[in-house]
Design a protein around this motif. Structure first.
Motif, PDB file in Angstrom:
ATOM      1  N   ILE A 184       0.837  -1.202   0.000  1.00  0.00           N
ATOM      2  CA  ILE A 184       0.000   0.000   0.000  1.00  0.00           C
ATOM      3  C   ILE A 184       0.872   1.252   0.000  1.00  0.00           C
ATOM      4  O   ILE A 184       0.656   2.173  -0.796  1.00  0.00           O
ATOM      5  CB  ILE A 184      -0.948   0.009   1.219  1.00  0.00           C
ATOM      6  CG1 ILE A 184      -1.912  -1.174   1.153  1.00  0.00           C
ATOM      7  CG2 ILE A 184      -1.705   1.328   1.313  1.00  0.00           C
ATOM      8  CD1 ILE A 184      -2.636  -1.459   2.454  1.00  0.00           C
ATOM      9  N   SER A 232      -7.182   5.657   5.554  1.00  0.00           N
ATOM     10  CA  SER A 232      -7.590   5.510   4.152  1.00  0.00           C
ATOM     11  C   SER A 232      -8.471   4.274   3.963  1.00  0.00           C
ATOM     12  O   SER A 232      -9.405   4.292   3.165  1.00  0.00           O
ATOM     13  CB  SER A 232      -6.370   5.458   3.228  1.00  0.00           C
ATOM     14  OG  SER A 232      -5.604   4.312   3.472  1.00  0.00           O
ATOM     15  N   VAL A 233      -8.205   3.221   4.715  1.00  0.00           N
ATOM     16  CA  VAL A 233      -9.042   2.018   4.640  1.00  0.00           C
ATOM     17  C   VAL A 233     -10.448   2.326   5.151  1.00  0.00           C
ATOM     18  O   VAL A 233     -11.436   1.842   4.583  1.00  0.00           O
ATOM     19  CB  VAL A 233      -8.394   0.836   5.405  1.00  0.00           C
ATOM     20  CG1 VAL A 233      -9.384  -0.312   5.598  1.00  0.00           C
ATOM     21  CG2 VAL A 233      -7.148   0.341   4.675  1.00  0.00           C
ATOM     22  N   CYS A 270      -7.538  -3.718   9.071  1.00  0.00           N
ATOM     23  CA  CYS A 270      -6.089  -3.566   9.140  1.00  0.00           C
ATOM     24  C   CYS A 270      -5.550  -4.357  10.324  1.00  0.00           C
ATOM     25  O   CYS A 270      -6.141  -4.332  11.404  1.00  0.00           O
ATOM     26  CB  CYS A 270      -5.706  -2.100   9.323  1.00  0.00           C
ATOM     27  SG  CYS A 270      -6.152  -1.050   7.947  1.00  0.00           S
ATOM     28  N   TYR A 295      -6.516   7.620  -1.741  1.00  0.00           N
ATOM     29  CA  TYR A 295      -7.166   8.049  -0.506  1.00  0.00           C
ATOM     30  C   TYR A 295      -6.125   8.512   0.517  1.00  0.00           C
ATOM     31  O   TYR A 295      -6.367   9.468   1.263  1.00  0.00           O
ATOM     32  CB  TYR A 295      -8.033   6.931   0.102  1.00  0.00           C
ATOM     33  CG  TYR A 295      -9.470   6.999  -0.347  1.00  0.00           C
ATOM     34  CD1 TYR A 295     -10.266   8.103  -0.036  1.00  0.00           C
ATOM     35  CD2 TYR A 295     -10.049   5.968  -1.073  1.00  0.00           C
ATOM     36  CE1 TYR A 295     -11.590   8.178  -0.449  1.00  0.00           C
ATOM     37  CE2 TYR A 295     -11.367   6.036  -1.487  1.00  0.00           C
ATOM     38  CZ  TYR A 295     -12.131   7.139  -1.175  1.00  0.00           C
ATOM     39  OH  TYR A 295     -13.439   7.211  -1.585  1.00  0.00           O
ATOM     40  N   TYR A 329      -8.265  -1.462  -6.728  1.00  0.00           N
ATOM     41  CA  TYR A 329      -8.517  -1.067  -5.341  1.00  0.00           C
ATOM     42  C   TYR A 329      -7.259  -0.524  -4.667  1.00  0.00           C
ATOM     43  O   TYR A 329      -7.326   0.423  -3.897  1.00  0.00           O
ATOM     44  CB  TYR A 329      -9.069  -2.239  -4.535  1.00  0.00           C
ATOM     45  CG  TYR A 329     -10.536  -2.512  -4.731  1.00  0.00           C
ATOM     46  CD1 TYR A 329     -11.393  -1.543  -5.237  1.00  0.00           C
ATOM     47  CD2 TYR A 329     -11.078  -3.738  -4.381  1.00  0.00           C
ATOM     48  CE1 TYR A 329     -12.746  -1.793  -5.398  1.00  0.00           C
ATOM     49  CE2 TYR A 329     -12.433  -4.003  -4.539  1.00  0.00           C
ATOM     50  CZ  TYR A 329     -13.260  -3.025  -5.041  1.00  0.00           C
ATOM     51  OH  TYR A 329     -14.590  -3.278  -5.182  1.00  0.00           O
ATOM     52  N   LEU A 332      -6.122  -6.999  -2.190  1.00  0.00           N
ATOM     53  CA  LEU A 332      -6.772  -5.986  -3.014  1.00  0.00           C
ATOM     54  C   LEU A 332      -6.359  -6.151  -4.472  1.00  0.00           C
ATOM     55  O   LEU A 332      -5.199  -6.457  -4.768  1.00  0.00           O
ATOM     56  CB  LEU A 332      -6.372  -4.576  -2.558  1.00  0.00           C
ATOM     57  CG  LEU A 332      -6.783  -4.132  -1.166  1.00  0.00           C
ATOM     58  CD1 LEU A 332      -6.364  -2.690  -0.938  1.00  0.00           C
ATOM     59  CD2 LEU A 332      -8.277  -4.278  -0.950  1.00  0.00           C
ATOM     60  N   LEU A 357      -6.930   3.103  -3.023  1.00  0.00           N
ATOM     61  CA  LEU A 357      -6.511   3.248  -1.632  1.00  0.00           C
ATOM     62  C   LEU A 357      -5.302   4.177  -1.522  1.00  0.00           C
ATOM     63  O   LEU A 357      -5.248   5.032  -0.623  1.00  0.00           O
ATOM     64  CB  LEU A 357      -6.188   1.872  -1.036  1.00  0.00           C
ATOM     65  CG  LEU A 357      -5.953   1.813   0.461  1.00  0.00           C
ATOM     66  CD1 LEU A 357      -7.164   2.299   1.236  1.00  0.00           C
ATOM     67  CD2 LEU A 357      -5.598   0.396   0.870  1.00  0.00           C
ATOM     68  N   HIS A 374     -12.000   5.205   4.881  1.00  0.00           N
ATOM     69  CA  HIS A 374     -12.654   5.924   3.777  1.00  0.00           C
ATOM     70  C   HIS A 374     -13.001   4.968   2.640  1.00  0.00           C
ATOM     71  O   HIS A 374     -14.081   5.059   2.051  1.00  0.00           O
ATOM     72  CB  HIS A 374     -11.745   7.045   3.259  1.00  0.00           C
ATOM     73  CG  HIS A 374     -11.675   8.217   4.172  1.00  0.00           C
ATOM     74  ND1 HIS A 374     -12.518   9.299   4.069  1.00  0.00           N
ATOM     75  CD2 HIS A 374     -10.858   8.484   5.220  1.00  0.00           C
ATOM     76  CE1 HIS A 374     -12.229  10.175   5.007  1.00  0.00           C
ATOM     77  NE2 HIS A 374     -11.223   9.706   5.722  1.00  0.00           N
ATOM     78  N   PHE A 375     -12.089   4.077   2.335  1.00  0.00           N
ATOM     79  CA  PHE A 375     -12.306   3.079   1.293  1.00  0.00           C
ATOM     80  C   PHE A 375     -13.510   2.200   1.630  1.00  0.00           C
ATOM     81  O   PHE A 375     -14.383   1.974   0.793  1.00  0.00           O
ATOM     82  CB  PHE A 375     -11.032   2.229   1.153  1.00  0.00           C
ATOM     83  CG  PHE A 375     -11.086   1.190   0.086  1.00  0.00           C
ATOM     84  CD1 PHE A 375     -10.657   1.486  -1.202  1.00  0.00           C
ATOM     85  CD2 PHE A 375     -11.543  -0.091   0.354  1.00  0.00           C
ATOM     86  CE1 PHE A 375     -10.691   0.524  -2.195  1.00  0.00           C
ATOM     87  CE2 PHE A 375     -11.582  -1.049  -0.628  1.00  0.00           C
ATOM     88  CZ  PHE A 375     -11.158  -0.747  -1.909  1.00  0.00           C
ATOM     89  N   ASN A 376     -13.552   1.697   2.864  1.00  0.00           N
ATOM     90  CA  ASN A 376     -14.675   0.861   3.297  1.00  0.00           C
ATOM     91  C   ASN A 376     -15.991   1.614   3.197  1.00  0.00           C
ATOM     92  O   ASN A 376     -17.018   1.045   2.795  1.00  0.00           O
ATOM     93  CB  ASN A 376     -14.470   0.390   4.740  1.00  0.00           C
ATOM     94  CG  ASN A 376     -13.502  -0.763   4.859  1.00  0.00           C
ATOM     95  OD1 ASN A 376     -13.249  -1.486   3.904  1.00  0.00           O
ATOM     96  ND2 ASN A 376     -12.936  -0.926   6.042  1.00  0.00           N
ATOM     97  N   ILE A 431      -2.611   4.609   6.618  1.00  0.00           N
ATOM     98  CA  ILE A 431      -3.192   3.447   5.943  1.00  0.00           C
ATOM     99  C   ILE A 431      -4.554   3.113   6.538  1.00  0.00           C
ATOM    100  O   ILE A 431      -5.538   2.921   5.809  1.00  0.00           O
ATOM    101  CB  ILE A 431      -2.233   2.243   6.008  1.00  0.00           C
ATOM    102  CG1 ILE A 431      -1.003   2.514   5.138  1.00  0.00           C
ATOM    103  CG2 ILE A 431      -2.936   0.957   5.589  1.00  0.00           C
ATOM    104  CD1 ILE A 431       0.128   1.511   5.304  1.00  0.00           C
TER     105      ILE A 431
END
Length: 132
Positions: free
Chosen positions: A8, A37-38, A51, A73, A66, A62, A70, A40-42, A34
């Motif tokens: 990532i 951002s995960v 995580c 993000y 994706y 991913l 990420l 926001h991604f979710n 990280i």
């Protein structure tokens, strides 16, 4: 094999160049970027990726699409934090340092945030086009 934090962070560094001096230098701070951002991604994709700081990986592998989203993000969060920091630090002194310069810098940061949001939207749309 699950996506590692290194994968990532490397995707972020390769695709979203930022000033090296502004990058977090300790792993815990990188992990925070990280994880944020995960989240926001979710929220965007309605996923439940988790995580794991101990293993330094996500709960799943991913796709490249994706992973790229990420990474962007992370940059978006980075830019928003820069904007907030700049506003809170310099706004009280804006008249002393020159309102024009403050406004120009702030507008530049706002523009960078908007451009990053458009980039993410474009990446998501490109991904969706593959399914049509």
């Amino acid at each position: 094999m699950n996506t590692s934090y290194d994968d990532i962070w490397t995707a972020f560094l390769n695709n979203c160049k930022v000033s090296d001096i502004d990058l977090p230098q300790i792993p815990e701070k990188m992990f925070e970027y990280i994880k944020n951002s995960v989240m926001h991604f979710n929220n965007r994709f309605r996923t439940t990726i988790v995580c794991d700081d101990d293993l330094e990986e996500l709960s799943e592998e991913l796709s490249n699409d994706y992973l790229l989203i990420l990474a962007h993000y992370i940059r978006l969060i980075f830019l928003k934090n820069q904007r907030t920091y700049f506003e809170s630090l310099w706004q009280p002194f804006s008249k002393d340092v020159g309102l024009k310069n403050f406004s120009t810098q702030l507008n530049s940061l706002k523009s960078s945030v908007q451009e990053q949001e458009r980039t993410i939207d474009s990446l998501v749309m490109n991904m969706e086009d593959d399914f049509l």
